[in-house]
Design a protein around this motif. Structure first.
Motif, mmCIF file in Angstrom:
data_model
loop_
_atom_site.group_PDB
_atom_site.id
_atom_site.type_symbol
_atom_site.label_atom_id
_atom_site.label_comp_id
_atom_site.label_asym_id
_atom_site.label_seq_id
_atom_site.Cartn_x
_atom_site.Cartn_y
_atom_site.Cartn_z
ATOM 1 N N MET A 188 0.816 -1.206 0.000
ATOM 2 C CA MET A 188 0.000 0.000 0.000
ATOM 3 C C MET A 188 0.854 1.262 0.000
ATOM 4 S SD MET A 188 -2.860 -1.295 2.778
ATOM 5 C CE MET A 188 -3.498 0.356 3.059
ATOM 6 N N ALA A 189 2.045 1.191 0.601
ATOM 7 C CA ALA A 189 2.862 2.384 0.795
ATOM 8 C C ALA A 189 3.639 2.792 -0.452
ATOM 9 C CB ALA A 189 3.833 2.167 1.960
ATOM 10 N N GLY A 244 -2.513 14.062 3.624
ATOM 11 C CA GLY A 244 -3.919 13.969 4.009
ATOM 12 C C GLY A 244 -4.765 13.310 2.949
ATOM 13 N N LEU A 245 -4.493 13.629 1.676
ATOM 14 C CA LEU A 245 -5.229 12.996 0.587
ATOM 15 C C LEU A 245 -4.913 11.511 0.487
ATOM 16 C CD1 LEU A 245 -4.804 15.736 -2.176
ATOM 17 C CD2 LEU A 245 -6.861 15.251 -0.822
ATOM 18 N N GLN A 246 -3.694 11.137 0.829
ATOM 19 C CA GLN A 246 -3.287 9.747 0.676
ATOM 20 C C GLN A 246 -4.006 8.808 1.635
ATOM 21 O OE1 GLN A 246 1.010 9.625 0.911
ATOM 22 N NE2 GLN A 246 1.213 9.853 -1.297
ATOM 23 N N ILE A 247 -4.475 9.328 2.761
ATOM 24 C CA ILE A 247 -5.218 8.465 3.680
ATOM 25 C C ILE A 247 -6.440 7.880 2.984
ATOM 26 C CG2 ILE A 247 -6.468 8.383 5.856
ATOM 27 C CD1 ILE A 247 -3.485 8.694 6.195
ATOM 28 N N SER A 248 -7.111 8.704 2.168
ATOM 29 C CA SER A 248 -8.270 8.205 1.425
ATOM 30 C C SER A 248 -7.865 7.104 0.456
ATOM 31 C CB SER A 248 -8.933 9.365 0.659
ATOM 32 O OG SER A 248 -9.296 10.404 1.529
ATOM 33 N N TYR A 249 -6.747 7.303 -0.236
ATOM 34 C CA TYR A 249 -6.272 6.292 -1.187
ATOM 35 C C TYR A 249 -5.851 5.009 -0.462
ATOM 36 C CZ TYR A 249 -6.237 10.056 -4.633
ATOM 37 O OH TYR A 249 -6.608 11.077 -5.462
ATOM 38 N N VAL A 293 -11.739 9.984 7.004
ATOM 39 C CA VAL A 293 -11.191 10.983 6.079
ATOM 40 C C VAL A 293 -11.388 12.390 6.624
ATOM 41 C CG1 VAL A 293 -11.434 11.978 3.775
ATOM 42 C CG2 VAL A 293 -11.459 9.499 4.076
ATOM 43 N N ILE A 294 -12.559 12.653 7.214
ATOM 44 C CA ILE A 294 -12.829 13.981 7.765
ATOM 45 C C ILE A 294 -11.919 14.279 8.951
ATOM 46 C CG2 ILE A 294 -14.565 15.256 9.091
ATOM 47 C CD1 ILE A 294 -16.660 14.192 7.165
#
Length: 315
Positions: A188-189, A244-249, A293-294
């Motif tokens: 995943m990383a 922060g965006l990558q957490i969603s991915y 995500v929030i």
């Protein structure tokens, strides 16, 4: 600073309320019978009626929505149709896998991307920069499930360094649990590290061309000290945005990776609930992903204020 965070928290709570309403409308209100979807078209009428009563579908929509939201606030997510246990119990068990897995993937991504991006930016055109560019291109081009399959074949099936699948739980030992999660976390990383390394490199190069960096160098500060004391801290703001965006991915990627490695996590629970048409589990899992995500976005906003004091004066 606190006022800014409070205002953004209020906006995120409103966003979460809209997401929950949209999710409820899509699953339970729009044309279609949720009970028939779960049981199939061949279900008997009395069985459908019993399930509708169990799910509260014979009540007004507004009462069902308020009951669902109120139950979640008290930790009651309903009963899973497929598993016959409280959804809160399922989520708690699966979060014990997906939570550490996501944190490990995030940490691995940072440990790879930030040093690689910084060193590539400090030596443009050299072998480190060329290697970082190649890594970024490959990491972005190859999906995480392909990386997971390659790691599985090379490090598990061929070399036997890691377990090929499954997770025995944390009761068997903390380090054994981390050992079982390392390969899926690495899978995943790597794609996220490739993106983050490119963003870090570009951000560091931009900051290195700023006047304050040239002034620090003119005052006698060495290149390495100027890099780590002045350049890197100022270059981390766009990196934090991307993180922060990558957490969603990562949460989305967990659906595929957890199935490849047979991990009993939230991603696999979502996949199984979708395959079994368990709408009770689906709507709660999707909403939980939205909450995560929030919360991450709020944490990134707080990190902005810590990294760049200039933003505090704009509140």
């Amino acid at each position: 600073m606190l006022r800014t965070l409070a205002r953004r928290l209020a906006g995120l709570v409103a966003t979460l309320a809209l997401i929950s309403l949209a999710l409820f409308l899509i699953i339970e209100v729009l044309p279609g019978d949720p009970a028939a979807i779960m049981l199939g078209t061949s279900a008997q009428a009395d069985t459908l009626a019993a399930l509708r009563h169990q799910m509260g579908l014979d009540e007004p929509a507004i009462a069902r929505y308020l009951g669902w939201v109120g139950g979640m606030l008290h930790g009651d997510f309903g009963i899973s149709y497929s598993y016959g246990v409280p959804v809160s119990q399922l989520i708690g068990e699966r979060l014990a896998v997906t939570g550490p897995l996501t944190l490990m993937a995030t940490l691995i991504s940072l440990l790879i991307a930030i040093p690689l991006g910084v060193f590539a930016a400090s030596r443009p055109g050299r072998i480190v920069d060329q290697g970082a560019t190649l890594f970024s291109q490959l990491g972005i081009a190859v999906p995480n499930f392909w990386i997971g399959l390659l790691l599985l074949m090379a490090l598990s099936l061929h070399l036997g360094w890691f377990p090929a699948s499954g997770f025995d739980g944390w009761d068997h030992g903390f380090w054994q649990g981390l050992h079982a999660l390392f390969l899926p976390a690495l899978a995943m990383a790597v794609p996220q590290a490739a993106i983050l390394a490119r963003v870090t490199r570009a951000s560091v190069i931009d900051v290195m061309n700023e006047d304050f960096v040239r002034t620090a160098r003119a005052k006698g500060l060495s290149r390495s000290r100027a890099l780590w004391r002045h350049v890197v801290p100022n270059a981390l703001v766009p990196v934090a945005t991307m993180l922060g965006l990558q957490i969603s991915y990562l949460l989305a990627g967990a659906v595929l990776v957890e199935n490849i490695f047979s991990l009993p996590g939230m991603g696999r629970l979502a996949y199984q609930a979708l395959a079994q048409r368990d709408l009770v589990v689906i709507k709660n899992v999707v909403l939980l992903f939205a909450v995560i995500v929030i919360v991450v976005n709020l944490a990134v906003d707080a990190l902005y204020l810590l990294l760049d004091p200039r933003l505090r004066g704009r509140s």
